[in-house]
Design an enzyme around this catalytic site. Structure first.
Site, PDB file in Angstrom:
ATOM      1  N   GLU A 118     -10.026  -9.296 -46.262  1.00 49.68           N
ATOM      2  CA  GLU A 118     -10.924  -8.085 -45.680  1.00 49.68           C
ATOM      3  C   GLU A 118     -12.328  -7.926 -46.216  1.00 49.68           C
ATOM      4  OE1 GLU A 118      -9.800  -6.442 -43.301  1.00 49.68           O
ATOM      5  OE2 GLU A 118      -7.732  -6.270 -43.217  1.00 49.68           O
ATOM      6  N   HIS A 141      -8.266  -0.667 -50.127  1.00 49.97           N
ATOM      7  CA  HIS A 141      -7.630  -0.674 -48.716  1.00 49.97           C
ATOM      8  C   HIS A 141      -6.083  -0.553 -49.204  1.00 49.97           C
ATOM      9  CE1 HIS A 141      -5.826  -1.834 -45.075  1.00 49.97           C
ATOM     10  NE2 HIS A 141      -5.521  -2.944 -45.512  1.00 49.97           N
ATOM     11  N   HIS A 143      -1.703   0.447 -47.650  1.00 53.99           N
ATOM     12  CA  HIS A 143      -0.973   0.862 -46.566  1.00 53.99           C
ATOM     13  C   HIS A 143       0.156   1.858 -46.920  1.00 53.99           C
ATOM     14  CE1 HIS A 143      -1.023  -3.899 -45.517  1.00 53.99           C
ATOM     15  NE2 HIS A 143      -2.293  -3.202 -45.277  1.00 53.99           N
ATOM     16  N   HIS A 213      -2.218   0.328 -39.354  1.00 51.83           N
ATOM     17  CA  HIS A 213      -2.498  -0.610 -40.411  1.00 51.83           C
ATOM     18  C   HIS A 213      -2.484   0.012 -41.704  1.00 51.83           C
ATOM     19  CE1 HIS A 213      -5.049  -4.162 -41.778  1.00 51.83           C
ATOM     20  NE2 HIS A 213      -4.068  -3.638 -42.837  1.00 51.83           N
TER      21      HIS A 213
HETATM   22  P1  13P Z   1      -5.352 -10.007 -48.570  1.00 50.31           P
HETATM   23  O1  13P Z   1      -4.108 -10.418 -48.930  1.00 50.31           O
HETATM   24  O2  13P Z   1      -6.258 -11.109 -47.679  1.00 50.31           O
HETATM   25  O3  13P Z   1      -6.155  -8.978 -49.320  1.00 50.31           O
HETATM   26  O4  13P Z   1      -4.811  -9.027 -47.364  1.00 50.31           O
HETATM   27  C1  13P Z   1      -4.132  -7.933 -47.280  1.00 50.31           C
HETATM   28  C2  13P Z   1      -4.108  -6.925 -46.104  1.00 50.31           C
HETATM   29  O5  13P Z   1      -3.686  -5.738 -46.262  1.00 50.31           O
HETATM   30  C3  13P Z   1      -4.953  -7.320 -45.033  1.00 50.31           C
HETATM   31  O6  13P Z   1      -5.260  -6.083 -44.209  1.00 50.31           O
HETATM   32 ZN    ZN Z   2      -3.961  -4.442 -44.684  1.00 55.35          ZN
END
Ligand code: 13P
Ligand code: ZN
Length: 268
Positions: A118, A141, A143, A213
């Site tokens: 990302e 970022h 989840h 996401h």
């Molecule tokens: P990376 O392992 O490349 O950081 O990706 C994780 C992710 O949440 C992609 O949206």
């Molecule tokens: Zn992600």
């Protein structure tokens, strides 16, 4: 030898990232390699760092980002686990240098760990933040289960519907996430489209919800960015707890919200 040796300021930044990475894992928001963190560490860079040779070939960012000239970032590595980063941040992340063309970067320390997939979103956001003179240095970022679940419902994807609902669950949410939750319609992970859509929303919000996401948040440091996500997700949990008890929560009234907004001098 590590780039962090004898550099307490830089070491502190990376320790904070590791601490937050542990929280993300404990909360169940960081399955496998899920989520990523970057921090603009340029203020901690000295001449010795500037002279350090690259340990990777130059790689394309995917954008030209003029405000990042001479900048350095600590980045979580792609495919690396938050739970591993929490213990070994320099084995599961790396420090990168933006090259003078502002379109490429190279890894300088400690190990040639390729940065997160990302990176386009993270670097485009840092470029945007610098451009507007912001003191924000960190982007996260992750989840978070309940916020992602909410993004599967069309009603919550309408502008500020989720923000108003989440603010009304507990007074602290608006106090500590005063700009609310921006919504970004589904885009392919890691794409430049996702990066561009994220920048647009950051004009009005510190935290954005990537439909189906995750979330992407910015703040002065990594702990503060995490806190904003945490208070929003806490509100989502309260909402869900009420629904599970079999009722639609009333939420704070408009009068209660207005009273709190004035008392704490928050934006309307
Ligand atoms: P990376 O392992 O490349 O950081 O990706 C994780 C992710 O949440 C992609 O949206
Ligand atoms: Zn992600």
């Amino acid at each position: 030898m590590s780039i962090l040796d004898n550099r307490p300021g830089l070491a502190h930044e990376v320790e904070q990232v590791a601490e937050v990475a542990g929280y993300l894992w404990q909360k169940g928001w960081a399955e496998r390699n899920g989520g990523n963190i970057t921090v603009n560490v340029t203020e901690h860079v000295d001449d010795a760092i500037r002279a350090m040779p690259a340990i990777s070939e130059p790689r394309a960012i995917g954008f030209t980002l003029p405000n990042l000239k001479g900048c350095y970032f600590y980045c979580k590595g792609t495919n690396k686990r938050m739970r591993d980063l929490a213990r070994w941040p320099m084995e599961n992340g790396s420090v990168i240098r933006i090259l003078d063309d502002c379109a490429h970067y190279e890894i300088i320390a400690d190990n040639p760990v390729a940065p997160t997939s990302e990176l386009p979103s993270h670097l485009a956001v840092h470029n945007y933040l610098i451009g507007k003179g912001s003191d924000y240095k960190a982007s996260v970022h992750t989840h978070p289960i309940e916020l992602v679940a909410m993004s599967h419902c069309k009603k919550f994807l309408e502008k500020d519907v989720a923000t108003r609902l989440l603010w009304s669950m507990i007074p602290e949410t608006k106090a500590f996430c005063p700009r609310g939750l921006g919504i970004i319609p589904y885009k392919l992970p890691s794409s430049n489209d996702l990066a561009e859509a994220t920048i647009k929303e950051l004009g009005d919000y510190d935290v954005t919800l990537w439909e189906k996401h995750g979330v992407f948040a910015v703040d002065t440091d990594v702990m503060a960015a995490f806190d904003q996500i945490d208070v929003l997700n806490k509100s989502a949990l309260i909402y869900i707890a009420a629904k599970n008890m079999g009722f639609e929560p009333d939420g704070m009234s408009d009068e209660q919200m207005a009273e709190m907004t004035t008392a704490f001098n928050l934006p309307k």
